[in-house]
Structure formats: structure tokens, C-alpha cells
Write an enzyme that holds these catalytic residues in place. Structure first.
Site, PDB file in Angstrom:
ATOM      1  N   GLU A  19       8.115   4.277 -13.661  1.00  0.00           N
ATOM      2  CA  GLU A  19       7.549   5.624 -13.787  1.00  0.00           C
ATOM      3  C   GLU A  19       7.485   6.337 -12.442  1.00  0.00           C
ATOM      4  O   GLU A  19       7.784   7.521 -12.345  1.00  0.00           O
ATOM      5  CB  GLU A  19       6.147   5.532 -14.406  1.00  0.00           C
ATOM      6  CG  GLU A  19       5.440   6.871 -14.466  1.00  0.00           C
ATOM      7  CD  GLU A  19       4.043   6.790 -15.095  1.00  0.00           C
ATOM      8  OE1 GLU A  19       3.653   5.721 -15.578  1.00  0.00           O
ATOM      9  OE2 GLU A  19       3.358   7.831 -15.100  1.00  0.00           O
TER      10      GLU A  19
ATOM     11  N   GLU B 209      -7.878   9.195 -20.606  1.00  0.00           N
ATOM     12  CA  GLU B 209      -6.831  10.197 -20.798  1.00  0.00           C
ATOM     13  C   GLU B 209      -6.769  10.691 -22.238  1.00  0.00           C
ATOM     14  O   GLU B 209      -5.708  10.728 -22.863  1.00  0.00           O
ATOM     15  CB  GLU B 209      -5.472   9.632 -20.374  1.00  0.00           C
ATOM     16  CG  GLU B 209      -5.433   9.251 -18.902  1.00  0.00           C
ATOM     17  CD  GLU B 209      -4.056   8.833 -18.404  1.00  0.00           C
ATOM     18  OE1 GLU B 209      -3.278   8.314 -19.210  1.00  0.00           O
ATOM     19  OE2 GLU B 209      -3.772   9.044 -17.215  1.00  0.00           O
TER      20      GLU B 209
ATOM     21  N   ASP C 175      -2.517   4.001  -9.921  1.00  0.00           N
ATOM     22  CA  ASP C 175      -1.626   4.041 -11.074  1.00  0.00           C
ATOM     23  C   ASP C 175      -0.187   3.679 -10.728  1.00  0.00           C
ATOM     24  O   ASP C 175       0.651   4.574 -10.634  1.00  0.00           O
ATOM     25  CB  ASP C 175      -1.668   5.454 -11.678  1.00  0.00           C
ATOM     26  CG  ASP C 175      -1.006   5.526 -13.040  1.00  0.00           C
ATOM     27  OD1 ASP C 175      -0.711   4.457 -13.594  1.00  0.00           O
ATOM     28  OD2 ASP C 175      -0.782   6.641 -13.530  1.00  0.00           O
TER      29      ASP C 175
HETATM   30  O1  GCW Z   1       0.109   6.420 -15.463  1.00  0.00           O
HETATM   31  C1  GCW Z   1      -0.343   6.886 -16.570  1.00  0.00           C
HETATM   32  C2  GCW Z   1       0.885   7.316 -17.248  1.00  0.00           C
HETATM   33  C3  GCW Z   1       0.652   7.532 -18.715  1.00  0.00           C
HETATM   34  C4  GCW Z   1       0.065   6.239 -19.275  1.00  0.00           C
HETATM   35  C5  GCW Z   1      -1.226   5.894 -18.550  1.00  0.00           C
HETATM   36  C6  GCW Z   1      -1.816   4.579 -19.002  1.00  0.00           C
HETATM   37  C7  GCW Z   1       0.289   5.293 -21.443  1.00  0.00           C
HETATM   38  O2  GCW Z   1       1.376   8.478 -16.635  1.00  0.00           O
HETATM   39  O3  GCW Z   1       1.856   7.873 -19.308  1.00  0.00           O
HETATM   40  O4  GCW Z   1      -0.177   6.336 -20.650  1.00  0.00           O
HETATM   41  O5  GCW Z   1      -0.955   5.773 -17.190  1.00  0.00           O
HETATM   42  O6  GCW Z   1      -1.500   3.564 -18.386  1.00  0.00           O
HETATM   43  O7  GCW Z   1      -2.574   4.559 -19.940  1.00  0.00           O
END
Ligand code: GCW
Length: 724
Positions: free
Chosen positions: A413, A311, A385
Site C-alpha cells: 500500500e 475508520e 500504518d
Molecule cells: O491503512 C489503512 C488502509 C485502509 C485499511 C486500514 C486498516 C482495511 O489505508 O485501507 O482498511 O488501514 O488496516 O484497517
């Protein structure tokens, strides 16, 4: 007024005075209410009549202060009766093994090796014709943990006389990962701003740092990563290391080590180098020097947590190198000082057209056995996730030569932020209890994580913290239970969520059966409720863009396919679901044969994972006889009904909680109900455009149109990823 009644009145007044000192909820599960069971009160007064407990270290001082606090709250002011060691009179002896007499040691009769560095023993021995309670451990920190447990037992009004409890953590690194930014915003944080007041550190030590450490120690958490995995190199500058050092000094006497996230490109950003290539000698030197600099300030620094090549974070792949090259470079820098590297496996690439659920496994499993000894690979509980439900991550069954650390998300989240009441230990337990079949039946994820399956010396469990500077720490008063439950499971991944729910309810609120039993049911059912009204039958990642607040199953316009909900549910006129069997992405091949086969076969694939692994027709017949469409609609409705039941239960709890707490939770539950309906309506209206079928009997009609639900936007929802 009888004598006893008078005493309890005085106690109640004293306790309410104590409680009035802090806002409702601030004390978490460390409330220490007066004991109202006379028989137990008598026993506890007996036990605490004459306490031998010498506090000759900072950790022991903290343990003693906690004991004073707990006894004062539960038994009344000045209940800490400390005396010298006297065989004839002590009723409670709290001392490390090295301070016990040979006589006492032989009476205890245990092998202290079982207690390790952090375990403890609470037992009763007979001495001079009386029962004496003995709390002992190898190290100070074991005593601290034991004191917390003793107090917890008392708060739950359990009998102590006759007890024999040997308890030691099964997992070595029990950590909170804060996704806190240096500007005090918290990524995916829903409880206010970061606790760390970087501006005022190092000189100003907020009382909250101490209370945070106390709370963590009470559940055995022994590590904290202060900063976001989407890392900022600034935290490694001398100015910030001063501040980190101050925090480490506060946490150390509670047995907690500090860790930092290491931004992979730091040698460029801070060191002025032209590269961060892990095989470049100057880069290696930069990290070696940085590690030495950190350890000079913080001799027990825990190490680095790293998100690399994920990311937008840079990593070794930017230089044509591998995760192993990157992790081992940092591991080499930390190794002389005893630090660890925790390297995250949360990777997926936009240039990789394969199923996102397969990517971390594909990228990491070939490296099994290649990481240095002080590297742990941290794996999210599921392959996508932190969804309300995911099957366990296939990596847990595939890297025997690497210590795999569990990453759970305590912050909600994808589970309604800090607005929805969801008891997460139920989710954690489901993952830990899953059988990987890695070494045949019984190869549970818990055994992979605690290192016992493959005999790893290092083991760890991390939880992405749900803590902020809200007065009650976690936003929702019941989200405290998730922090608590995470800590307890990191200590013992075999604990049941039911035990945890009961412990927490008794410690935080009340021992009344009329409270504990219905509330336990509420907590234990709350996770399934959220799955039902958000993501039933294995649906996943159908959240609205960016903030993940509310439904967005229709979203199909994001730049990367695997960011769009339509990628995950694949609804069409035929049906819905992601085919991950051999006819589809074949992600099931990443599991042991027994597991993969059972997911592949519709007869054995649990309904909970149906649409995770299969694309099925709207008319597909579920095990309960309903068509897929009807069954899905009924699940959404069930989720809404379950929230209504939670509200009905909570309405009965007025006698057991403060008025303000009751009101607060009631308001939150009402929002949860509104949002559960929103999820149901939005998802069913959207999926109906494909199924073209009526809603079955029993499912309430949506109040609004699909267009309305699609039009809802939340540009200021909390916790969004920073853009820098
Ligand atoms: O799920 C995603 C989240 C991000 C997060 C990422 C991760 C810290 O939306 O906000 O970043 O995972 O775990 O690296």
C-alpha cells in the site's frame, strides 16, 4: 552425444513441456526445474528409487501428488517409484510416526513431542548397509510440510543424504488476511481482482483455489481470512456461507482453516435487531446461533477477525461498551467449537487530539489480561500504518497477559503498489528483531509474537495478502517473494531475510551463483532504497490522499488532522519532524525505559527514526556530518541511485531468466526509477519552500516545478477503499 547429455536433453524437453502448460510466473516458487548438477541428480535418483509412501488421507494424497509433480519436474517423467514397505529395498520412507516400526523409531531417536502437530523430521538412517532417507511427523499435515521442504532442498540442489532436519512452526496461527470485497474488488490490492469468484461458488471450483492452497501449504500458511476487515455482513448469510464452505473444503486437505471478518453490526443488518450491543442478550444469542450455524457447515472454522470502532466500522463503543466486551462476546460464541477471535488494535479517533501513534496503546493496554482465552489482539507492526519504515509498535512491549498477533502488510500500500520491487522480509525481520526490553534485554518482538516470552499457548502472525487474479498472482513477479517470505517468517520468525531471499531465488529462478549472489544483494537492498526515495530519516505518511500512490507531503486539507501529511512531518521554517519525546507528544514513554530513552536522546536515536521522534532544525548536524537538509536531500538521491543499480544488476541476469520475465521486470524497474525521481523531486521541492536552502552537490535538479507535482491526480488508482 553422451548418454548423460541425451538424458538431460530429454529432461529439458520434458520440463519445458511441463512449464509451457501454465503462464510464466503462475507456478510461483514451485517451478520444479530439471536438476542440472549431475552429482546431485545421481543422489536424488538413488534416493527416489524405491519410495514407501502410503497416502491414506486427503492431506497425504496432496503430499503424494506434490511429490510426483516435483520429482517429475526435477528428475524426469515417471520419477515417483512407489513400492511397499520392505526393509531391504526402500530408499525413501515417508510415513507418520504411528506407521513406523519400533526399530525405525529407536534408530531415529527423537522426542516426537518436539514436532508438535505440524512439524516434521527429515533424516537419514542406515539400513541393510544403505542410507535410507526418512521423512516423518506426528500428523499428516507435518508430512505435507515435510514433502514440500524436501522438494525445496532438491530444487536448491542440496545434499539430502546425511541430513537431519527437525522443523516445527514456532507460531500457531500463520495467516493471510485478504482485504477482498464481495464484489471482487480488493482494498489495497494491486494484482487484479479477488481470487474468490463468489458468483460461481459453491458449484464452480476454480483451479486457482487449489493452487493457492498448495502455495500456502508449501510455506506453512495454515489460515486464511477470506474477506476484508472493512466487513460486509452478507458473508454471514446462508447463501454466502455455502460458498465459504466450498472454499473451506478445498483448503482443508492443505492444512488451511478458513476465517471470516465479522461485521459488528451484523445482528442489526442480518438479524433485524435494533442493537448490536455486546451486553444485550438477544445480540449474544444471535452470535451464538450464527457460530453454531457456521460450525455445522465448517467444523474446523478458524474464527472471526474484527475491525471495530476504527475508520467508520461500528463496534462496542457505539453502545458505550469496550473492546473487551465486544471481543469476549464473540469469543464466547466461538469457544464451544474451538474457534478464536482476532481483534484488531488498529484504532485511532478523530475526537482524540493526542498523537495518533499513541492511541492504540492508550486504548488497549489497560485491558491487558481481560480478554477471554480464545482472543488474540492483532497489532500492526508499527504504531501508524504500514509505512516503509516505522519503529516497532509499543504495544508489543506492554501487554504480557494477552496473546498479541503480528499484522504485517504484504500488499505494498505504501511501498509502490505492485510496481516497485521491494523485498519485504527485510522490513519484517527488522521489526521481529527489535528488542522491546519488556523483560530486560533480549525481549525481541519475535519472542512476544511466538508466545515464548510470556508463555502464551496461542500465537499468531498475519499478513495482508498481495494476491489477486493476475496470472502471476501478485502483479510484480518479485512480489511473490513477499508472500513466500511472509510464510517462512510466520513459520519461523527467527529466519534471516538473507536465507529467505536465497531460498526464494533458487526455487523460483536458478541456482547459478552468478545469479543468486547479485540478486540476493538486490533484494536485500531494495527495502532501504524505497525508504530513501520515499521517507528517509524517519519521515512517514507523506503519501497523496486516499490512494497512497505517490507523494503528497503538501496535503493539508483533509477533514481529520491525522489524515494530512503535514500532521506527520510538521515542516516549518525552523525544521522538520514530529517531536514524540517528553517535550512533544511523549510517545516514547510508551516504550520500555531503555528503548524510550534511546529514542529520546539524539545521540542514541538511530538516524532511521530521527524525524519520527524529533523535530530538528534544518541545520541540525547528522552523525555523518551533513546538515539535516543536505543529508535528507542526499538520501532521496541515494534512493534514486539505488534503483539505477538495481537496473544495472538486472541487466546482467538475462542468461538466467526467461526473455519475457526479463523484459517484464525491466519495464517495472524503469517505472520504479521514474517514480523514485518523482518522489525525490516532489518532496525536496516542497520541503525546500521551508528550508530555503540549495540542493547539495550530487543531487540532481528536479525536472518539473512543485506546482506540476502537486497537480498530479490519480482518481482511478487501484485498491482505494470502497465507500459504502
Ligand atoms: O491503512 C489503512 C488502509 C485502509 C485499511 C486500514 C486498516 C482495511 O489505508 O485501507 O482498511 O488501514 O488496516 O484497517
Amino acid at each position: 552425444m553422451t548418454y548423460l547429455k541425451r538424458i538431460s536433453l530429454v529432461l529439458m524437453l520434458a520440463v519445458s513441456f511441463l512449464q509451457a502448460q501454465v503462464p510464466d510466473g503462475y507456478n510461483l516458487w514451485l517451478v520444479y526445474r530439471g536438476i542440472n548438477n549431475n552429482q546431485m541428480l545421481k543422489e536424488y535418483n538413488e534416493i527416489t528409487k524405491s519410495i514407501y509412501f502410503v497416502a491414506d488421507s486427503k492431506i497425504l494424497e496432496n503430499a503424494q501428488n506434490e511429490l510426483a509433480k516435483g520429482l517429475t519436474g526435477m528428475l524426469g517423467p515417471s520419477s515417483l517409484h512407489l513400492t511397499t514397505l520392505s526393509a531391504a529395498s526402500n530408499s525413501l520412507i515417508i510415513a507418520k510416526k504411528s506407521k513406523l516400526t519400533p526399530n525405525q523409531l529407536s534408530e531415529i531417536g527423537i522426542d516426537f513431542d518436539h514436532l508438535g502437530k505440524e512439524g516434521f523430521l527429515i533424516t537419514t538412517v542406515r539400513s541393510h548397509g544403505r542410507e535410507v532417507v526418512l521423512l516423518t511427523a506426528n500428523e499428516d499435515v507435518g508430512i505435507l510440510y515435510g514433502v514440500f521442504r524436501l522438494l525445496q532442498f532438491m530444487q536448491a540442489q542440496k545434499k539430502i543424504i546425511g541430513i537431519r532436519l527437525i522443523d516445527a512452526p514456532k507460531i500457531e496461527l500463520r495467516m493471510l488476511d485478504h482485504w477482498d470485497n464481495l464484489d471482487r474488488t480488493v482494498e489495497r490490492g494491486y494484482a487484479g481482482f479477488s481470487l474468490w469468484n463468489w458468483q460461481k461458488l459453491p458449484e464452480f471450483i476454480d483451479q486457482r483455489y487449489i493452487d493457492y492452497a498448495r502455495a500456502n501449504a508449501s510455506i506453512g500458511i495454515n489460515g486464511t481470512v477470506l474477506t476484508n476487515v472493512n466487513a460486509n455482513a452478507w458473508v454471514l448469510t446462508p447463501m454466502y456461507l455455502d460458498k465459504v464452505e466450498a472454499l473451506a473444503d478445498v483448503f482443508r486437505p492443505y492444512g488451511i482453516k478458513v476465517y471470516l471478518t465479522a461485521r459488528f453490526s451484523s445482528p442489526i443488518e442480518l438479524g433485524g435487531l435494533s442493537t448490536a450491543d455486546p451486553l444485550n442478550e438477544e445480540v449474544q444469542r444471535w452470535w451464538n446461533v450464527k457460530a453454531a450455524e457456521i460450525y455445522k457447515r465448517i467444523p474446523d472454522f478458524g474464527g472471526f477477525l474484527v475491525k471495530a470502532n476504527s475508520e467508520g466500522q461500528t463496534g462496542p463503543q457505539n453502545y458505550g461498551r469496550t473492546h473487551v466486551d465486544g471481543a469476549n462476546m464473540l469469543a464466547t460464541a466461538l469457544q464451544p467449537f474451538g474457534g478464536n477471535v482476532i481483534w484488531r488494535a488498529f484504532v485511532y479517533s478523530e475526537h482524540d487530539a493526542t498523537d495518533r501513534a499513541k492511541q492504540a496503546y492508550d486504548e488497549f493496554v489497560p485491558f491487558d489480561g481481560k480478554f477471554n482465552e480464545n482472543v488474540l489482539v492483532q497489532v500492526k507492526n508499527g504504531p501508524i500504518d504500514f509505512q516503509p519504515r516505522e519503529p516497532f509498535h509499543p504495544m508489543f512491549g506492554a501487554m504480557p497477559k494477552t496473546p498479541l498477533m503480528m499484522e504485517f502488510q504484504i500488499t505494498q500500500e505504501y511501498l509502490g503498489f505492485s510496481t516497485h520491487l521491494v523485498f519485504l522480509p527485510k522490513l519484517f525481520e527488522e521489526v521481529l528483531d527489535a528488542d522491546t526490553f519488556k523483560k530486560g534485554q533480549g525481549s525481541f518482538v519475535a519472542r512476544v509474537i511466538d508466545g515464548s516470552l510470556d508463555q502464551h499457548a496461542l500465537s499468531g502472525m498475519a499478513g495482508v495478502a498481495n494476491i489477486g487474479n493476475d496470472l502471476n498472482w501478485t502483479g510484480h513477479p518479485f512480489a511473490q517473494a513477499n508472500w513466500y517470505g511472509f510464510g517462512r517468517l510466520a513459520w519461523d520468525p527467527y529466519l534471516s531475510s538473507e536465507t529467505i531471499a536465497e531460498e526464494w531465488l533458487r526455487a523460483t529462478y536458478s541456482n547459478a551463483t552468478e545469479f543468486v549472489e547479485p540478486m540476493k544483494k538486490l533484494l536485500l537492498g531494495s527495502r532501504e532504497a524505497v525508504v530513501n526515495y520515499m521517507d528517509p530519516l524517519g519521515l512517514h505518511h507523506i503519501f497523496d490522499t486516499g490512494h497512497h500512490y505517490g507523494p503528497g507531503p503538501w496535503v493539508d486539507n483533509l477533514s481529520r488532522p491525522d489524515w494530512n501529511p503535514v500532521y506527520y512531518h510538521k515542516a516549518d521554517e525552523y525544521g522538520i519532524g514530529f517531536d514524540r519525546t517528553p517535550t512533544g507528544s511523549n510517545a516514547t514513554a510508551q516504550y520500555a525505559r531503555e528503548v524510550g530513552d534511546s529514542f529520546n536522546d539524539l545521540k542514541s536515536c538511530p538516524d532511521e527514526y530521527l524525524l519520527w521522534f524529533h523535530h530538528l532544525s534544518w541545520d541540525y548536524k547528522l552523525k555523518n556530518g551533513h546538515s539535516l537538509w543536505d543529508g535528507m536531500a542526499l538520501k532521496y538521491q541515494q534512493g534514486v541511485d539505488e534503483v539505477k543499480e538495481m537496473i544495472a544488476t538486472w541487466d546482467q541476469m538475462i542468461p538466467y531468466v526467461s526473455e519475457s520475465r526479463h523484459k517484464e521486470v525491466k519495464m517495472l524497474l524503469n517505472i520504479q526509477l521514474k517514480e523514485a525521481k518523482w518522489w525525490r523531486n516532489a518532496c525536496l521541492l516542497y520541503f525546500q519552500t521551508f528550508s530555503k536552502k540549495e540542493l547539495p552537490l550530487g543531487v540532481e535538479s528536479p525536472e518539473q516545478t512543485l506546482e506540476y507535482y502537486k497537480s498530479l491526480k490519480f482518481p482511478y488508482a487501484p485498491g482505494i477503499k470502497p465507500r459504502w
